[in-house]
Design a protein around this motif. Structure first.
Motif, PDB file in Angstrom:
ATOM      1  N   LEU A   1       0.857  -1.253  -0.147  1.00 22.64           N
ATOM      2  CA  LEU A   1      -0.154  -0.084  -0.046  1.00 22.64           C
ATOM      3  C   LEU A   1       0.937   1.221   0.263  1.00 22.64           C
ATOM      4  CD1 LEU A   1      -2.907  -0.977   2.405  1.00 22.64           C
ATOM      5  CD2 LEU A   1      -2.955  -0.941  -0.062  1.00 22.64           C
ATOM      6  N   ILE A   2       1.989   1.380   0.956  1.00 22.57           N
ATOM      7  CA  ILE A   2       2.619   2.568   0.922  1.00 22.57           C
ATOM      8  C   ILE A   2       3.407   2.687  -0.358  1.00 22.57           C
ATOM      9  CG2 ILE A   2       4.659   1.471   1.960  1.00 22.57           C
ATOM     10  CD1 ILE A   2       3.885   4.037   4.144  1.00 22.57           C
ATOM     11  N   GLU A   3       3.885   1.695  -1.064  1.00 22.31           N
ATOM     12  CA  GLU A   3       4.610   1.876  -2.202  1.00 22.31           C
ATOM     13  C   GLU A   3       3.786   2.505  -3.312  1.00 22.31           C
ATOM     14  OE1 GLU A   3       7.931   1.177  -2.485  1.00 22.31           O
ATOM     15  OE2 GLU A   3       7.693   0.448  -0.519  1.00 22.31           O
ATOM     16  N   GLN A   4       2.490   2.106  -3.257  1.00 16.42           N
ATOM     17  CA  GLN A   4       1.402   2.884  -4.062  1.00 16.42           C
ATOM     18  C   GLN A   4       0.948   4.259  -3.904  1.00 16.42           C
ATOM     19  OE1 GLN A   4      -1.420   0.063  -5.888  1.00 16.42           O
ATOM     20  NE2 GLN A   4      -0.496  -1.566  -4.716  1.00 16.42           N
ATOM     21  N   TYR A   5       1.164   4.441  -2.579  1.00 15.84           N
ATOM     22  CA  TYR A   5       0.846   6.051  -2.065  1.00 15.84           C
ATOM     23  C   TYR A   5       2.022   6.779  -2.452  1.00 15.84           C
ATOM     24  CZ  TYR A   5       0.106   9.681   1.230  1.00 15.84           C
ATOM     25  OH  TYR A   5      -0.116  10.837   1.636  1.00 15.84           O
ATOM     26  N   THR A   6       3.031   6.446  -2.287  1.00 16.21           N
ATOM     27  CA  THR A   6       4.223   7.219  -2.223  1.00 16.21           C
ATOM     28  C   THR A   6       4.752   7.513  -3.656  1.00 16.21           C
ATOM     29  OG1 THR A   6       5.671   5.561  -2.139  1.00 16.21           O
ATOM     30  CG2 THR A   6       5.356   6.799  -0.117  1.00 16.21           C
ATOM     31  N   GLU A   7       4.136   6.568  -4.595  1.00 13.08           N
ATOM     32  CA  GLU A   7       4.413   6.350  -5.926  1.00 13.08           C
ATOM     33  C   GLU A   7       4.147   8.069  -6.815  1.00 13.08           C
ATOM     34  OE1 GLU A   7       2.482   3.686  -8.431  1.00 13.08           O
ATOM     35  OE2 GLU A   7       4.293   3.459  -9.474  1.00 13.08           O
ATOM     36  N   THR A   8       2.965   8.370  -6.420  1.00 10.57           N
ATOM     37  CA  THR A   8       2.626   9.624  -7.230  1.00 10.57           C
ATOM     38  C   THR A   8       3.353  10.878  -6.722  1.00 10.57           C
ATOM     39  OG1 THR A   8       0.216   8.633  -6.659  1.00 10.57           O
ATOM     40  CG2 THR A   8       0.374  10.698  -7.663  1.00 10.57           C
ATOM     41  N   PRO A   9       3.533  11.117  -5.564  1.00 13.58           N
ATOM     42  CA  PRO A   9       4.313  12.163  -5.117  1.00 13.58           C
ATOM     43  C   PRO A   9       5.937  12.154  -5.519  1.00 13.58           C
ATOM     44  CG  PRO A   9       3.687  11.224  -3.063  1.00 13.58           C
ATOM     45  CD  PRO A   9       2.986  10.596  -4.213  1.00 13.58           C
ATOM     46  N   VAL A  10       6.302  11.085  -5.375  1.00 17.49           N
ATOM     47  CA  VAL A  10       7.781  10.636  -5.557  1.00 17.49           C
ATOM     48  C   VAL A  10       8.030  11.011  -7.316  1.00 17.49           C
ATOM     49  CG1 VAL A  10       9.721   9.155  -5.924  1.00 17.49           C
ATOM     50  CG2 VAL A  10       8.166   9.441  -3.961  1.00 17.49           C
ATOM     51  N   GLN A  11       7.007  10.167  -7.987  1.00 14.35           N
ATOM     52  CA  GLN A  11       7.198  10.303  -9.661  1.00 14.35           C
ATOM     53  C   GLN A  11       7.084  11.650  -9.936  1.00 14.35           C
ATOM     54  OE1 GLN A  11       8.300   7.917 -12.028  1.00 14.35           O
ATOM     55  NE2 GLN A  11       8.926   7.013 -10.063  1.00 14.35           N
ATOM     56  N   HIS A  12       6.175  12.500  -9.527  1.00 15.59           N
ATOM     57  CA  HIS A  12       6.066  13.741 -10.030  1.00 15.59           C
ATOM     58  C   HIS A  12       6.889  14.943  -9.506  1.00 15.59           C
ATOM     59  CE1 HIS A  12       2.127  13.139 -12.353  1.00 15.59           C
ATOM     60  NE2 HIS A  12       1.788  12.322 -11.351  1.00 15.59           N
ATOM     61  N   GLY A  13       7.782  14.171  -8.592  1.00 12.93           N
ATOM     62  CA  GLY A  13       8.661  14.995  -7.960  1.00 12.93           C
ATOM     63  C   GLY A  13       8.230  16.072  -6.878  1.00 12.93           C
ATOM     64  N   VAL A  14       7.270  15.772  -6.257  1.00 13.09           N
ATOM     65  CA  VAL A  14       6.459  16.654  -5.321  1.00 13.09           C
ATOM     66  C   VAL A  14       7.280  16.453  -3.987  1.00 13.09           C
ATOM     67  CG1 VAL A  14       4.525  17.317  -4.220  1.00 13.09           C
ATOM     68  CG2 VAL A  14       4.500  16.625  -6.671  1.00 13.09           C
ATOM     69  N   LEU A  15       7.480  15.130  -3.557  1.00  4.98           N
ATOM     70  CA  LEU A  15       8.259  14.923  -2.556  1.00  4.98           C
ATOM     71  C   LEU A  15       9.016  13.848  -2.496  1.00  4.98           C
ATOM     72  CD1 LEU A  15       4.714  14.549  -0.124  1.00  4.98           C
ATOM     73  CD2 LEU A  15       6.406  16.516   0.141  1.00  4.98           C
ATOM     74  N   LYS A  16      10.115  13.784  -1.658  1.00  6.02           N
ATOM     75  CA  LYS A  16      11.021  12.644  -1.574  1.00  6.02           C
ATOM     76  C   LYS A  16      10.272  11.561  -0.809  1.00  6.02           C
ATOM     77  CE  LYS A  16      15.039  14.488  -2.619  1.00  6.02           C
ATOM     78  NZ  LYS A  16      14.494  14.983  -4.091  1.00  6.02           N
ATOM     79  N   TYR A  17      10.681  10.457  -1.054  1.00 10.90           N
ATOM     80  CA  TYR A  17      10.162   9.101  -0.673  1.00 10.90           C
ATOM     81  C   TYR A  17       9.905   9.100   0.978  1.00 10.90           C
ATOM     82  CZ  TYR A  17       9.155   4.318   0.450  1.00 10.90           C
ATOM     83  OH  TYR A  17       8.561   3.064   1.320  1.00 10.90           O
ATOM     84  N   GLN A  18      10.940   9.671   1.865  1.00  7.26           N
ATOM     85  CA  GLN A  18      10.738   9.540   3.091  1.00  7.26           C
ATOM     86  C   GLN A  18       9.675  10.435   3.546  1.00  7.26           C
ATOM     87  OE1 GLN A  18      11.877   7.507   5.172  1.00  7.26           O
ATOM     88  NE2 GLN A  18      13.169   6.310   3.713  1.00  7.26           N
ATOM     89  N   GLN A  19       9.693  11.563   3.006  1.00  4.91           N
ATOM     90  CA  GLN A  19       8.526  12.813   3.450  1.00  4.91           C
ATOM     91  C   GLN A  19       7.318  12.095   3.014  1.00  4.91           C
ATOM     92  OE1 GLN A  19       9.020  15.293   5.203  1.00  4.91           O
ATOM     93  NE2 GLN A  19       6.688  15.582   4.973  1.00  4.91           N
ATOM     94  N   ALA A  20       7.211  11.600   1.772  1.00  2.00           N
ATOM     95  CA  ALA A  20       5.892  10.820   1.211  1.00  2.00           C
ATOM     96  C   ALA A  20       5.337   9.840   2.266  1.00  2.00           C
ATOM     97  CB  ALA A  20       5.922  10.352  -0.235  1.00  2.00           C
ATOM     98  N   ALA A  21       6.293   8.887   2.785  1.00  2.00           N
ATOM     99  CA  ALA A  21       5.935   7.851   3.552  1.00  2.00           C
ATOM    100  C   ALA A  21       5.350   8.553   4.893  1.00  2.00           C
ATOM    101  CB  ALA A  21       7.038   6.961   3.816  1.00  2.00           C
ATOM    102  N   GLN A  22       6.259   9.323   5.432  1.00  2.00           N
ATOM    103  CA  GLN A  22       5.649  10.199   6.697  1.00  2.00           C
ATOM    104  C   GLN A  22       4.207  10.784   6.532  1.00  2.00           C
ATOM    105  OE1 GLN A  22       7.727  10.353   9.027  1.00  2.00           O
ATOM    106  NE2 GLN A  22       6.469  11.520  10.515  1.00  2.00           N
ATOM    107  N   ASN A  23       3.950  11.463   5.469  1.00  2.00           N
ATOM    108  CA  ASN A  23       2.519  11.838   5.132  1.00  2.00           C
ATOM    109  C   ASN A  23       1.728  10.736   5.157  1.00  2.00           C
ATOM    110  OD1 ASN A  23       3.903  14.388   4.909  1.00  2.00           O
ATOM    111  ND2 ASN A  23       3.439  14.577   2.788  1.00  2.00           N
ATOM    112  N   ALA A  24       2.261   9.826   4.443  1.00  2.00           N
ATOM    113  CA  ALA A  24       1.093   8.618   4.453  1.00  2.00           C
ATOM    114  C   ALA A  24       0.721   8.230   5.805  1.00  2.00           C
ATOM    115  CB  ALA A  24       1.670   7.287   3.700  1.00  2.00           C
ATOM    116  N   ARG A  25       1.564   8.002   6.671  1.00  2.00           N
ATOM    117  CA  ARG A  25       1.424   7.534   7.924  1.00  2.00           C
ATOM    118  C   ARG A  25       0.478   8.495   8.606  1.00  2.00           C
ATOM    119  NH1 ARG A  25       6.592   4.928   7.416  1.00  2.00           N
ATOM    120  NH2 ARG A  25       7.615   6.836   7.804  1.00  2.00           N
ATOM    121  N   MET A  26       0.504   9.613   8.414  1.00  2.00           N
ATOM    122  CA  MET A  26      -0.122  10.577   9.316  1.00  2.00           C
ATOM    123  C   MET A  26      -1.633  10.686   8.462  1.00  2.00           C
ATOM    124  SD  MET A  26       2.237  13.859   9.370  1.00  2.00           S
ATOM    125  CE  MET A  26       1.092  15.033   8.770  1.00  2.00           C
TER     126      MET A  26
END
Lengths: 298, 539, 310
Positions: free
Chosen positions: B110-135
């Motif tokens: 799930l988290i890979e699929q969550y972070t994929e969008t921001p990371v691929q679009h260059g909006v966020l780095k993976y760690q930050q995106a994963a952090q957001n996901a948990r929030m």
């Protein structure tokens, strides 16, 4: 009639009568050019086989002039349009009569294999339980033989004859068909119309044949076309390996085997039967492709 | 004050069916402001999903946009290149689909699929995106928000997965989200959680949304404004409250009136013994998982008993056990004082004839290779040895009873609409002259207006033919409409059983209360009220 | 997982056992025929009797079967009547030659059919898709024995690039391997391509691929990360099962090109009724096929997260 019914009535599609259905099938076929080419190739060879006595220029087994090139003229009248083979038989006539051989044995064997495979598949898929286990295990076992190994063992043990070839093909293809039918039945038997028939008290055979089998026909027709092509290949391979129908009656695979040593000098003897068998198989494969397109829309 | 985000003008979309392009959306105008929620509502074939997804410049295979313009935040969507559109999707507009189970890739966490969008679009780095996901997982009240992302989609329940889908849509904090029937596949008690989650995040991030559904009661909870669609045309558009108070169009009024049909309960008739007496019934599927646990139930003649419960409650299994399709492990089913054999295989033809069943999915309940003559005629021939003109005549009578034209006798079942198919299923059951009909979710695959007609038909037939109904359903509106008695099931057990008047009036059993309070009602404050009262109780 | 593997292996043993039983019943029950096959048609009654007696053929059937099976398991396949040496000495080198052939077929088959299948299934109905489909139907319609004739005509007689036989009398020669590999490849790739295409096309219509597209991911990533991972499960198992088909094709190709392989050996044994050779070859062939089935089952489980984590 209430307003609601009128509403639902307008949602429904136009009715399709049986005749229109057939016309639609042909219409759909026209949209699949591959299917059309396939249908043309198959009907071509079927017509050749039916009218073999009328269109064949010579007796297929008559030894006339050996080693004639295509287009050579027979001193006793007539032309060898496709030449003659090493013992002087007219290749065109042998191709024409050979189509009878293959178009007799291949459909016969495929049909018998289907009867066996459908019955076994219906029983295994519908009853499940131990009977399914037993039938599936036996099927798996037969399917773990490489097909040709199985043919070679059977034919070399019981001898090469038309009947034995049919038996070998039925034996080797039956389990594959059973597996397909079983898979379809396992899916279809959970449909509620089957439950409705069961709780109506219908007999198992009626449910299998009236409620289940007609709904499995789409994939089965496609498979039958493919399998027909495959059976033709196998009959050809057996002939090619010298395990085919006993001479002298013409058999395409056998013709290739008899003449392949001379293919260097007289390529026509070998190449022509190769082309004949390939076009027929191609016909069935293309037909299957067209059928698949249609059955997907159905 | 408000800023225009989306403007759709004269949108025309065609779909390919029966060898021709046919219009499915006929020139729709639509607009949406920042932070606004627009509800698109209509029955199947209204074109609502097609419109929603078109705003992302996407059409389903077999559909094409043939006219109109879409302006999203100054970007002309329809004239963009594929690469330009890609920059809008996921970042500015995101999409929440009906079936999260099918819309998550089964092969990735799930988290890979969550972070994929921001990371691929260059909006966020993976760690930050994963952090957001948990929030955001925590915000949506997913259990164990720190670890749930490490699961694969099939390891998470349906309602949770749907919330994870909402979370994924929020990953780039888009300006707009398209919600395409996000709660339709869920049970009511799960639906309310997902609705609350959606309402919460939309408000929190001031995200604009298009909420697509067939259920007016759901959409009024979220939408500021509603558009009613039918056959690709706009029927009516107004803000939510005024639409509820004063609908202008007849069709809207019908949609609003749905679920108000209710029959008068039949008076109880005491006979010496009940028509059907189920006692100590236990049943399990192959793997030994118990689905029915000690079921006791009696059904009186000419009454309608509704069995209500959510998925996994065992209600459909009860129907299958009664018809003998799933022989119970223990317990007995008595019919007119006589014990019925457990399996249908051992029941007599007459026993089978008297208990008929109507199924959930009319599409698979009718053999598609048969004409109505055969489908309805077979029970006549089978039970009553009717044939020839007599049978033909009787089939036509039955068609009239179910309000279908008699010339339909030559139609194949795939040529009918869903509602018509369900009518044919009713006719097939009637052909056996049954005493009892078991109706297993007979309206759940149908549009609401069609479903209501089916309920009315069943009610009329019951009165005319003195039949007894066992009504299996998950839908409390159906229960309210048709039941004389209500049985509430949970996890294979009966938790409450009684006459409709008693079960529907407080005090309720705890679960019945939860179930009843989770059914959306047709006023905009319902969701807030329920959530408020629930948190008050738990506090 | 361990349970699954054990179960599969047990199933495999059972199949092998059943196959051995069938072979025994088919070939070893009628002792007089065996004697004729081994000693030749011109042997006398007495010679046959003595030979049968000496080799324990008058023991009860079940006892004979057990001994026969025991010999088999220990790798003692008997003596070939054609070559007059132990079967194993002929069989293993031949099998190795066929393995070389099959290896090269797979080296080309896997990338060619997967790439073509994916390209074709990625955009169903496109021009490329239709071209690939027609080509693959065309090539699967030409049986191996016909393509040997066509290719030999082209590369051996017309262009004179390659040798027409592959008997490799003078040691290994890659030129002699080209035609057999080509024939097998051309016939086989169509099927795998079509299976890959079907799997890919199906995955492309799934909701999760639509989700990936609507997330605005680059097309390449949609294909590589989301579609392929799921679309390759089915073709992988198909490829494993392809060994079964390959063994059939190998017979034809080795026969035509006089390649000293396993297929040619089996055919020769069958045609000349070398009974112990037939038995050994068949058992080996079935073993290979059943083994690949076990592998493909296990691989399928490993590739599918739904099964792996449940």
């Amino acid at each position: 009639m209430s307003e609601a019914t009128l509403n639902t009535a307008t949602e429904a599609k136009n009715p399709v009568s049986g005749l229109r259905r057939i016309i639609m099938m042909i219409g759909l076929m026209r949209e699949s050019p591959a299917g059309m080419v396939g249908a043309f190739l198959v009907s071509f060879w079927v017509l050749v086989a039916i009218f073999a006595p009328l269109i064949s220029p010579f007796e297929p087994n008559a030894t006339l002039v050996p080693f004639m090139k295509p287009g050579a003229v027979n001193p006793d009248g007539g032309t060898f349009w496709l030449g003659t083979d090493h013992i002087g038989r007219d290749i065109l006539s042998r191709i024409i009569w050979g189509s009878r051989t293959v178009l007799f044995y291949a459909p016969l064997a495929t049909f018998c294999a289907y009867v066996l495979g459908i019955v076994m598949g219906l029983v295994a898929g519908y009853y499940r339980g131990w009977i399914d286990d037993v039938l599936s295990r036996i099927g798996d076992m037969i399917l773990s033989f490489p097909v040709l190994v199985l043919y070679i063992i059977i034919i070399s043990t019981v001898g090469a004859s038309g009947l034995n070839i049919v038996i070998a093909i039925v034996f080797a293809s039956g389990p594959g068909i059973m597996r397909i039918v079983r898979g379809l039945v396992l899916d279809l038997r959970n449909r509620d119309y089957v439950a409705a028939a069961q709780t109506r008290g219908e007999s198992a055979w009626r449910i299998m044949l009236v409620e289940i089998l007609p709904n499995a026909r789409g994939p089965l027709i496609v498979d039958a076309c493919l399998r027909m092509g495959y059976v033709i290949i196998n009959i050809g391979v057996l002939g090619f390996l010298g395990l085919g129908l006993p001479p002298p009656d013409p058999d395409w695979g056998g013709m290739i085997n008899e003449t392949r040593q001379m293919a260097l000098i007289f390529p026509h003897m070998t190449v022509i039967p190769c082309i004949a068998i390939s076009t027929l198989i191609l016909g069935f494969n293309l037909l299957a492709d067209g059928m698949r397109d249609i059955s997907l829309r159905d | 004050m408000s800023e225009r985000l989306l403007t759709v003008k004269n949108l025309q979309i065609e779909g390919f069916a029966d060898d021709a392009w046919k219009p499915i959306v006929n020139g729709i105008d639509l607009h949406l402001d920042r932070g606004e929620v627009l509800g698109l509502i209509g029955e199947s074939g209204a074109g609502k999903s097609t419109i929603g997804i078109a705003t992302m410049g996407y059409t389903r295979p077999g559909c094409r946009i043939v006219g109109g313009s879409i302006d999203f935040d100054g970007v002309p969507i329809l004239t963009q290149t594929a690469e330009q559109i890609r920059e809008v999707r996921g970042v500015k507009i995101s999409y929440v689909a009906q079936s999260a189970a099918a819309s998550f890739n089964p092969a990735h966490k799930l988290i890979e699929q969550y972070t994929e969008t921001p990371v691929q679009h260059g909006v966020l780095k993976y760690q930050q995106a994963a952090q957001n996901a948990r929030m955001i997982y925590a915000r949506l009240e997913l259990p164990d928000p720190d670890k749930i992302g490490n699961r694969y989609p099939h390891q998470v329940s349906g309602g949770q997965l749907q919330r994870a889908m909402v979370a994924m849509a929020m990953s780039c904090e888009p300006d707009m989200i398209i919600f395409d029937e996000p709660t339709t596949a869920l049970d009511v008690t799960t639906q309310i959680e997902v609705l609350a989650a959606i309402k919460d995040v939309v408000k929190q991030f001031n995200t604009a949304a298009i909420y697509i559904t067939h259920d007016l009661a759901v959409v009024v909870q979220l939408a500021d404004r509603i558009m009613v669609l039918r056959y690709g045309d706009l029927v009516e558009e107004s803000d939510t409250r005024s639409m509820l108070e004063s609908p202008k169009e007849e069709y809207t009024r019908k949609l609003l009136a749905v679920r108000t049909f209710a029959k008068n309960p039949e008076p109880e008739t005491k006979e010496e013994h009940s028509l059907i007496e189920v006692s100590d019934l236990h049943a399990a599927y192959g793997g030994g998982i118990k689905v029915l646990d000690d079921i006791n139930l009696s059904i009186e003649r000419c009454r309608t008993v509704a069995v209500v419960g959510e998925s996994g409650s065992g209600k459909s299994t009860l129907a299958r056990a009664m018809t003998g399709l799933l022989p119970p492990m223990q317990g007995s089913i008595k019919y007119q004082g006589e014990e019925l054999p457990r399996s249908f295989k051992n029941r007599t033809k007459d026993q089978l004839r008297q208990i008929q069943m109507i199924y959930q999915m009319p599409d698979v309940a009718l053999n598609p290779r048969q004409k109505l003559r055969e489908t309805i005629g077979r029970p006549l021939g089978f039970y009553f040895q009717m044939d020839g003109a007599e049978r033909e005549q009787r089939v036509k009578e039955l068609l009239e009873m179910i309000e279908l034209p008699t010339n339909y006798i030559d139609r194949y079942t795939p040529e009918l609409s869903g509602g018509q198919k369900q009518r044919v299923c009713i006719a097939r059951a009637l052909a056996a002259k049954p005493v009892v009909i078991i109706c297993d979710e007979v309206t759940s695959a149908l549009d609401q207006l069609v479903a209501e007609e089916i309920l009315k038909l069943l009610d009329r037939l019951q009165k005319e033919l003195n039949m007894t109904y066992l009504f299996i359903t998950h839908d409390l509106a159906t229960v309210k409409a048709i039941a004389d008695e209500i049985v509430v099931m949970l996890k294979g057990r009966i938790v409450e059983h009684g006459p409709k008047e008693e079960v529907l009036v407080p005090p309720h059993h705890e679960y019945t209360e939860l179930l009843l309070s989770s059914v959306p009602e047709m006023h905009p404050d319902w969701l807030d009220d329920v959530l408020a009262s629930r948190s008050a109780v738990s506090a | 997982m361990a349970i699954l593997i054990t179960k599969r292996l047990l199933m495999m043993l059972l199949t092998m056992f059943a196959v051995s039983l069938i072979l025994f019943l088919l070939l070893e029950i009628d002792v007089d025929t065996i004697a004729i096959k081994v000693l030749g048609q011109f042997s006398t009654e007495e010679q046959r009797y003595l030979w049968l007696e000496r080799n324990g053929y008058y023991e009860p059937v079940y006892k004979r079967y057990i001994i026969w099976l025991g010999n088999f398991i220990t790798g003692d396949f008997g003596t070939s009547t054609i070559y007059k040496i132990p079967v194993a000495e002929v069989l293993w080198p031949r099998l190795w030659n066929t393995t070389i052939l099959a290896f090269w077929v797979f080296v080309f088959l896997v990338p060619v059919s997967l790439v073509l299948g994916i390209l074709s299934g990625m955009r169903e109905g496109s021009k490329l898709d239709r071209t690939i489909s027609v080509v693959s139907i065309l090539t699967t319609s030409v049986p191996e024995f016909a393509s040997t004739v066509f290719f030999s005509g082209l590369f051996v007689f017309s262009l004179q690039w390659l040798p027409g036989t592959s008997s490799m009398f003078e040691g290994f020669d890659w030129k002699q391997l080209v035609l057999p590999v080509l024939v097998l490849l051309v016939y086989d790739f169509g099927y795998v391509t079509r299976m890959t295409r079907a799997s890919m096309a199906e995955v492309m219509t799934t909701h999760y691929v639509r989700t990936a597209v609507l997330k605005g991911l680059p097309y390449k990533r949609v294909i590589l990360k989301h579609a392929l991972r799921n679309a390759l499960i089915a073709p992988f198992t198909v490829l494993m099962l392809q060994i079964n088909w390959l063994l059939s094709g190998v017979i034809v190709v080795e026969f035509f090109y006089a390649y000293k392989g396993f297929g040619a050996l089996l055919l020769e044994a069958a045609l000349r009724q070398d009974i112990y050779m037939i038995e050994a070859c068949t058992m080996v062939a079935v073993f290979v096929v059943v083994m690949t089935q076990v592998f493909s089952d296990i691989a399928y489980t490993l590739l599918n997260p739904r099964i792996r984590f449940s």
